[in-house]
Scaffold this active site. Structure first.
Site: not given
Ligand code: 5GP
Ligand code: ZN
Length: 138
Positions: A30-31, A93, A99, A101
């Site tokens: 995760d970035i 989300q 995805h 985590h």
């Molecule tokens: P969500 O809130 O949708 O569960 O989390 C999305 C996750 O994707 C976040 O933790 C965010 O840091 C990660 N993320 C979003 N864009 C990118 C990207 O371009 N590269 C990577 N490696 N992680 C990403």
């Protein structure tokens, strides 16, 4: 899927730090890591959420999660690993490609806020009614 950043990551159009890959899944760092080692596991076939992903792909993701969590244990020696998965904008989300985590917690590391909700006893009749309703709809 057109415009999906995680589909672009799978195709290599957006760079990522690969952790694991097999026929069905791709895992990468995760970035915006919540902790050191924060990793995302995604299906190669686009699916937005839990309602769309196939049973085979969700199984493959959870099989991969065991492999990655085991590797995390060897490399980082965490005291625990939180596994989190969000479905829908209203529960935060952000990327609309399923995805999972994996968030390891280091010994002495700061608390994981998302795991620390307050335990407030609920109304047992209400809990029973809703549980039965969900069960009956399966
Ligand atoms: P969500 O809130 O949708 O569960 O989390 C999305 C996750 O994707 C976040 O933790 C965010 O840091 C990660 N993320 C979003 N864009 C990118 C990207 O371009 N590269 C990577 N490696 N992680 C990403
Ligand atoms: Zn996608």
């Amino acid at each position: 899927m057109e415009g999906c950043i995680f589909c672009k990551i799978i195709k290599g159009e957006i760079p990522s730090i690969k952790v694991y890959e097999d026929e069905r899944v791709y895992a990468f760092a995760d970035i915006n890591p919540i902790t050191d080692g924060h990793t995302l596991i995604i299906p190669k076939a686009h699916a937005e959420n839990l309602w769309e992903i196939s049973e085979k792909n969700i199984t493959a993701i959870h099989q991969a999660s065991i492999k990655i969590a085991t590797a995390m244990l060897k490399v980082l020696g965490p005291v625990g690993i939180a596994v989190m998965q969000l479905n829908g904008k209203e529960v935060n989300q952000v990327v609309m490609h399923y995805h999972l985590h994996l968030i390891p917690k280091a010994a002495g590391g700061s608390k994981l806020k998302m795991t620390e909700w307050e335990l407030v006893p609920g109304d047992v009749d209400k809990i029973k009614g809703i549980g039965e309703q969900i069960g009956a709809a399966i």
